[in-house]
Design a protein around this motif. Structure first.
Motif, PDB file in Angstrom:
ATOM      1  N   PHE A 220       0.835  -1.205   0.000  1.00 27.14           N
ATOM      2  CA  PHE A 220       0.000   0.000   0.000  1.00 27.14           C
ATOM      3  C   PHE A 220       0.870   1.256   0.000  1.00 27.14           C
ATOM      4  N   LYS A 221       1.932   1.256   0.802  1.00 34.60           N
ATOM      5  CA  LYS A 221       2.828   2.416   0.834  1.00 34.60           C
ATOM      6  C   LYS A 221       3.465   2.643  -0.535  1.00 34.60           C
ATOM      7  N   ARG A 222       3.850   1.564  -1.214  1.00 30.34           N
ATOM      8  CA  ARG A 222       4.429   1.701  -2.550  1.00 30.34           C
ATOM      9  C   ARG A 222       3.436   2.371  -3.499  1.00 30.34           C
ATOM     10  N   ALA A 223       2.168   2.057  -3.319  1.00 32.36           N
ATOM     11  CA  ALA A 223       1.145   2.576  -4.226  1.00 32.36           C
ATOM     12  C   ALA A 223       0.860   4.059  -4.010  1.00 32.36           C
ATOM     13  N   VAL A 224       1.155   4.585  -2.812  1.00 29.84           N
ATOM     14  CA  VAL A 224       0.746   5.966  -2.516  1.00 29.84           C
ATOM     15  C   VAL A 224       1.903   6.919  -2.249  1.00 29.84           C
ATOM     16  N   VAL A 225       3.094   6.400  -1.974  1.00 32.18           N
ATOM     17  CA  VAL A 225       4.172   7.239  -1.453  1.00 32.18           C
ATOM     18  C   VAL A 225       4.622   8.330  -2.417  1.00 32.18           C
ATOM     19  N   SER A 226       4.487   8.114  -3.712  1.00 28.72           N
ATOM     20  CA  SER A 226       4.990   9.100  -4.678  1.00 28.72           C
ATOM     21  C   SER A 226       4.009  10.237  -4.940  1.00 28.72           C
ATOM     22  N   ASN A 227       2.810  10.157  -4.381  1.00 30.47           N
ATOM     23  CA  ASN A 227       1.809  11.198  -4.600  1.00 30.47           C
ATOM     24  C   ASN A 227       1.925  12.269  -3.506  1.00 30.47           C
ATOM     25  N   PRO A 228       2.126  13.548  -3.884  1.00 30.37           N
ATOM     26  CA  PRO A 228       2.261  14.625  -2.881  1.00 30.37           C
ATOM     27  C   PRO A 228       1.073  14.707  -1.929  1.00 30.37           C
ATOM     28  N   ARG A 229      -0.090  14.300  -2.389  1.00 32.83           N
ATOM     29  CA  ARG A 229      -1.272  14.345  -1.530  1.00 32.83           C
ATOM     30  C   ARG A 229      -1.157  13.396  -0.337  1.00 32.83           C
ATOM     31  N   CYS A 230      -0.217  12.455  -0.439  1.00 31.42           N
ATOM     32  CA  CYS A 230      -0.104  11.422   0.599  1.00 31.42           C
ATOM     33  C   CYS A 230       1.025  11.699   1.591  1.00 31.42           C
ATOM     34  N   HIS A 231       1.728  12.826   1.425  1.00 32.59           N
ATOM     35  CA  HIS A 231       2.867  13.105   2.307  1.00 32.59           C
ATOM     36  C   HIS A 231       2.441  13.193   3.764  1.00 32.59           C
TER      37      HIS A 231
END
Length: 267
Positions: A220-231
């Motif tokens: 799950f972290k791999r799927a979201v970590v690159s999106n600035p909204r998820c910082h």
């Protein structure tokens, strides 16, 4: 030579002068990920070089069987001639020692011809198999070709790799894994993305079995970590491995954090 594999026999085999280098014309087999593309290209180029090579891989041409040689002994030839006479007394009177010897000589010559034909077929089969095998192996990555160290038969090599890399369930598992690791959160509603992630994860675990909560978290972290909204979510992520509801809490925290980021970015 005919290009139709069904019309060829091993006795038709001749090395063509215009054979191409498969190592340069076929993408190397890396594993299950490119099996289908590799297999298609490999067969196409093998067939171009010589249809017999493809027939060997597909077991359409086998090593010529050992011929059955006629018995050339005096007794066997005598009995044969009497059977051929069929009780005809006139014919039986002609079965002399000289006639038996002459027929034995004919049988010896026939057996020698059969033997010569068989040896020719064996030599052509061995030569064709060796050339097909070397061309086949040249299309493999080194770590894959090294797994065939004890195999010299091109069909056996192909079947060994097919069993390893093209099991339908194996390929289906790979496709689901690839979909999971390539999944990325972009702009959709965070709750919708969580549902999509769970669906993709479920498709994969249906084939490989359940994974641990920490493994699920890593995906799950791999799927979201690159999106600035998820910082904000990543910075404030806390986990409790003892909590059986850990991942559900992670998903709830993700939805809240992303929606908070959306609200703050609009203010």
């Amino acid at each position: 030579m005919s290009t139709s594999s069904n019309e060829n026999t091993i006795f038709d085999f001749e090395v063509r002068e215009d054979e191409i280098d498969l190592a340069k014309s076929v993408p190397k087999l890396k594993g299950a990920s490119n099996w289908r593309m590799w297999e298609t290209q490999m067969f196409m180029m093998l067939r171009f070089n010589n249809p017999v090579y493809v027939q060997l891989v597909r077991d359409e041409i086998k090593m010529p069987p050992t011929p059955i040689y006629a018995d050339q002994s005096h007794r066997s030839v005598r009995n044969l001639l009497f059977r051929e006479a069929g009780g005809n007394e006139e014919k039986e009177t002609r079965i002399t020692a000289e006639a038996i010897k002459a027929h034995s000589i004919q049988i010896v010559a026939s057996n020698l011809e059969l033997r010569k034909h068989h040896v020719d077929g064996e030599e052509k089969w061995e030569r064709a198999n060796t050339r097909a095998f070397l061309q086949f192996v040249s299309t493999l990555e080194p770590q894959i070709s090294s797994s065939l160290y004890d195999i010299t038969n091109v069909r056996e090599a192909y079947l060994a790799l097919k069993d390893l890399y093209w099991n339908p369930s194996h390929h289906a598992t790979y496709l689901r894994f690839k979909k999971l690791v390539n999944l990325r959160y972009k702009r959709e509603d965070p709750h919708t993305f969580v549902a999509r992630f769970k669906n993709v994860l479920g498709d994969y675990t249906a084939f490989v079995g359940d994974m641990t909560a920490l493994q699920e978290l890593c995906h799950f972290k791999r799927a979201v970590v690159s999106n600035p909204r998820c910082h904000l979510f990543i910075l404030n992520l806390t986990i409790n491995e003892e909590d059986p509801d850990m991942m559900n809490q992670v998903y709830r925290d993700f939805v809240v954090a992303v929606r908070l980021h959306q609200m703050l970015s609009k203010s």
